[in-house]
Write a protein that holds these residues in place. Structure first.
Motif, PDB file in Angstrom:
ATOM      1  N   ALA A   1     -11.338   2.126  -6.698  1.00 16.43           N
ATOM      2  CA  ALA A   1     -10.269   2.638  -7.553  1.00 16.43           C
ATOM      3  C   ALA A   1      -8.891   2.354  -6.967  1.00 16.43           C
ATOM      4  O   ALA A   1      -7.984   1.892  -7.679  1.00 16.43           O
ATOM      5  CB  ALA A   1     -10.453   4.142  -7.766  1.00 16.43           C
ATOM      6  N   LEU A   2      -8.713   2.613  -5.660  1.00 17.83           N
ATOM      7  CA  LEU A   2      -7.393   2.405  -5.064  1.00 17.83           C
ATOM      8  C   LEU A   2      -7.058   0.925  -4.940  1.00 17.83           C
ATOM      9  O   LEU A   2      -5.908   0.520  -5.148  1.00 17.83           O
ATOM     10  CB  LEU A   2      -7.306   3.091  -3.706  1.00 17.83           C
TER      11      LEU A   2
ATOM     12  N   THR B   1       0.821  -1.212   0.000  1.00 12.55           N
ATOM     13  CA  THR B   1       0.000   0.000   0.000  1.00 12.55           C
ATOM     14  C   THR B   1       0.850   1.255   0.000  1.00 12.55           C
ATOM     15  O   THR B   1       0.636   2.173  -0.794  1.00 12.55           O
ATOM     16  CB  THR B   1      -0.933  -0.009   1.221  1.00 12.55           C
TER      17      THR B   1
ATOM     18  N   LEU C   1       1.720   9.421  -4.989  1.00 14.82           N
ATOM     19  CA  LEU C   1       0.558  10.230  -5.338  1.00 14.82           C
ATOM     20  C   LEU C   1       0.491  11.547  -4.564  1.00 14.82           C
ATOM     21  O   LEU C   1      -0.450  12.328  -4.738  1.00 14.82           O
ATOM     22  CB  LEU C   1      -0.723   9.433  -5.105  1.00 14.82           C
TER      23      LEU C   1
ATOM     24  N   ALA D   1      -8.088  -1.416  -6.934  1.00 14.52           N
ATOM     25  CA  ALA D   1      -7.748  -1.850  -8.294  1.00 14.52           C
ATOM     26  C   ALA D   1      -6.327  -1.424  -8.659  1.00 14.52           C
ATOM     27  O   ALA D   1      -5.579  -2.194  -9.290  1.00 14.52           O
ATOM     28  CB  ALA D   1      -8.746  -1.266  -9.288  1.00 14.52           C
ATOM     29  N   LYS D   2      -5.936  -0.206  -8.262  1.00 13.53           N
ATOM     30  CA  LYS D   2      -4.570   0.263  -8.537  1.00 13.53           C
ATOM     31  C   LYS D   2      -3.543  -0.632  -7.850  1.00 13.53           C
ATOM     32  O   LYS D   2      -2.535  -1.030  -8.457  1.00 13.53           O
ATOM     33  CB  LYS D   2      -4.419   1.711  -8.059  1.00 13.53           C
ATOM     34  N   LEU D   3      -3.794  -0.972  -6.583  1.00 18.13           N
ATOM     35  CA  LEU D   3      -2.845  -1.808  -5.843  1.00 18.13           C
ATOM     36  C   LEU D   3      -2.765  -3.216  -6.416  1.00 18.13           C
ATOM     37  O   LEU D   3      -1.699  -3.830  -6.437  1.00 18.13           O
ATOM     38  CB  LEU D   3      -3.233  -1.850  -4.366  1.00 18.13           C
ATOM     39  N   LYS D   4      -3.885  -3.733  -6.898  1.00 22.37           N
ATOM     40  CA  LYS D   4      -3.872  -5.082  -7.491  1.00 22.37           C
ATOM     41  C   LYS D   4      -3.123  -5.121  -8.818  1.00 22.37           C
ATOM     42  O   LYS D   4      -2.710  -6.199  -9.261  1.00 22.37           O
ATOM     43  CB  LYS D   4      -5.307  -5.589  -7.663  1.00 22.37           C
ATOM     44  N   ASN D   5      -2.949  -3.969  -9.439  1.00 26.05           N
ATOM     45  CA  ASN D   5      -2.188  -3.901 -10.685  1.00 26.05           C
ATOM     46  C   ASN D   5      -0.714  -3.629 -10.464  1.00 26.05           C
ATOM     47  O   ASN D   5       0.059  -3.555 -11.425  1.00 26.05           O
ATOM     48  CB  ASN D   5      -2.767  -2.810 -11.596  1.00 26.05           C
ATOM     49  N   GLY D   6      -0.315  -3.491  -9.192  1.00 25.15           N
ATOM     50  CA  GLY D   6       1.078  -3.220  -8.877  1.00 25.15           C
ATOM     51  C   GLY D   6       1.932  -4.478  -8.884  1.00 25.15           C
ATOM     52  O   GLY D   6       1.442  -5.600  -8.745  1.00 25.15           O
TER      53      GLY D   6
ATOM     54  N   GLY E   1       2.773   1.606  -3.218  1.00 25.82           N
ATOM     55  CA  GLY E   1       1.889   1.843  -4.346  1.00 25.82           C
ATOM     56  C   GLY E   1       1.268   3.229  -4.363  1.00 25.82           C
ATOM     57  O   GLY E   1       0.899   3.732  -5.427  1.00 25.82           O
ATOM     58  N   LEU E   2       1.148   3.868  -3.175  1.00 27.41           N
ATOM     59  CA  LEU E   2       0.427   5.137  -3.098  1.00 27.41           C
ATOM     60  C   LEU E   2       1.303   6.332  -2.725  1.00 27.41           C
ATOM     61  O   LEU E   2       0.860   7.479  -2.836  1.00 27.41           O
ATOM     62  CB  LEU E   2      -0.714   5.025  -2.073  1.00 27.41           C
TER      63      LEU E   2
END
Length: 346
Positions: free
Chosen positions: A229-230, A96, A103, A232-237, A99-100
């Protein structure tokens, strides 16, 4: 000299050491799940259904559906849009934060757990109250628009549950991602729902909670709660894509164990009420949370003579005096707590 570093049995309310039984008031098994036979039976049923482990990535073209099922259950159970489950709480936190953190400008609260560090320990020795005042001023006065705030949901060593409503004082044009580690609160705090439901809801605040499921929930896994949304972003990392998931059997037990968790929570609260009714004002604790801090640095040694073990270790440095805490669990019986109280008041 008793050997407390090589215990060869499961932790429970009692531990046998060198032929003698000791009462145990430490650890983080707040709901007593590791010794809950109904939960163990569910785990065994899960092993029979899914096997011991699953070493394939969650992005493999052939998948076990229970991982998606468990994430949907976790999101619904703890009040989130979506959830992500990993093999450990540490991995969930690192996934997490890494990944974030790009931002926005990152700010760490005091005593943030090492699992959330990007690199070295953040230099922050403030109280949480001083930190939040400084953070409001810093963000509101800055030209930076995007911020990532990282914090524990509580300090479980010196018991304090944090209130994040101060974020509503930040100017609405500032975009905030709030990452909160709720490893010690999920399953316990807010009637078991954890920290997420208490975090401020505003259009400029994105809330995300990470947690170890190995404490109150009793399974070796990590959890991330957040928006669709977040998540999904983390699962694509890369971290999520490259990591193996936790045991499917453990998640089978987690899905089926809602009533077990509820019963454990009710029993834990009964134990907390029993203990708090007996102690004096010198103890530090948060209502409904099972950790109790004493300033008496000799208490652990005194209780050891009464065959009672509590949490005791030097903090913050190896040469510091030990901090002594009593940790209650739903596996404690009324007579365990009565014996503890009698020993403290000797």
């Amino acid at each position: 000299m008793r050997d407390l570093k090589s215990i060869d049995q499961p932790f429970s309310n009692k531990i046998n050491i060198e032929g003698s039984n000791y009462l145990y008031f430490g650890g983080t098994a707040y709901l007593g799940i590791p010794q809950n036979q109904d939960f163990i039976d569910l785990y065994i049923e899960g092993i029979q259904k899914f096997g011991l482990n699953n070493g394939t990535s969650r992005t493999n073209n052939i998948q076990l559906g229970i991982y998606d099922d468990a994430e949907k259950v976790a999101a619904a159970r703890y009040g989130s849009e979506a959830a992500l489950i990993t093999s450990s709480g540490y991995l969930a936190a690192q996934l997490t934060v890494k990944g974030l953190s790009t931002l926005g400008k990152i700010i760490y609260a005091p005593a943030t757990h090492p699992a959330l560090w990007l690199n070295d320990q953040p230099a922050n020795q403030q109280s949480f109250n001083d930190w939040k005042k400084e953070t409001i001023k810093l963000i509101n006065a800055s030209e930076e628009q995007n911020w990532v705030l990282v914090s524990n949901s509580m300090n479980n060593l010196f018991p304090e549950i944090y209130d994040f409503n101060f974020l509503t004082e930040i100017h609405p044009e500032k975009e905030i991602i709030l990452i909160v580690d709720d490893s010690h609160g999920i399953g316990i705090h807010n009637n078991g729902m954890g920290a997420l439901i208490n975090l401020p809801v505003k259009s400029n605040i994105e809330r995300i909670v990470v947690a170890s499921m190995a404490k109150a929930l009793g399974i070796d896994a990590g959890l991330v709660l957040g928006s669709n949304a977040l998540i999904a972003k983390l699962k694509n990392g890369n971290i999520f894509i490259g990591a193996s998931p936790p045991s499917a059997a453990s998640l089978f037990a987690f899905i089926k164990a809602e009533k077990i968790y509820q019963h454990g929570w009710t029993r834990l609260q009964e134990n907390i009420k029993l203990f708090t009714a007996k102690i004096n004002e010198t103890w530090a604790f948060e209502p409904a949370f099972p950790a109790f801090l004493t300033r008496d640095s000799t208490l652990a040694d005194c209780l050891l003579k009464e065959k009672i073990l509590i949490s005791s270790f030097p903090y913050p440095k190896p040469e510091s005096k030990p901090i002594n805490r009593i940790i209650l669990s739903s596996w404690h019986e009324k007579e365990d707590i009565e014996k503890l109280v009698a020993a403290i008041n000797f």
